[in-house]
Motif scaffolding. Sequence first.
Motif: not given
Length: 152
Positions: A95-118
């Motif tokens: 169930t784990s996935r990773e994605e890189i984002f560069q500003a400016p970005s709008a990132i959708t966070i789905r309910k009940n999914n654990f998430h962290k940002f590095t």
Amino acid sequence: MDLEKLKSDLMASGQLAEFMEIAGATTGLFNCSTQAVLTEGAYGNLYRRQMVVKEKGAQVEGHQHNYDHVTYLIRGKVLMTVWKEGADGKKHPGTSREEIFQAPSAITIRKNNFHKFTALTDDAILECVYAIRDSKTGEFSESFDGSLHPYT
């Protein structure tokens, strides 16, 4: 000590981020991040929390929310890791996935999914935005009742 009043007073004076840095605070006054909170609160029918991740490699710790929301990456570059956990607190395989984002970005966070940002750059700024919800019913609301329960 009334932390809500202290937080409100510091926000009103524009000194919250400075206070947290000087105090060496590692968890905002009621925040899911180990990073300094620049601004936080209800604005109209939205609740927003703006965080700065000072150093490359630092993280906004893994957590989940009860409802979908959006995180705006205002400055910098981050790696988002998302996964699901069982009731036992263990990651579900596959169930784990990773994605890189560069500003400016709008990132959708789905309910009940654990998430962290590095942070992949110094001084990344993230802003989480949630719809205001009634803490008893979970329904959308036009006014903030002071409870953060719906968002965590």
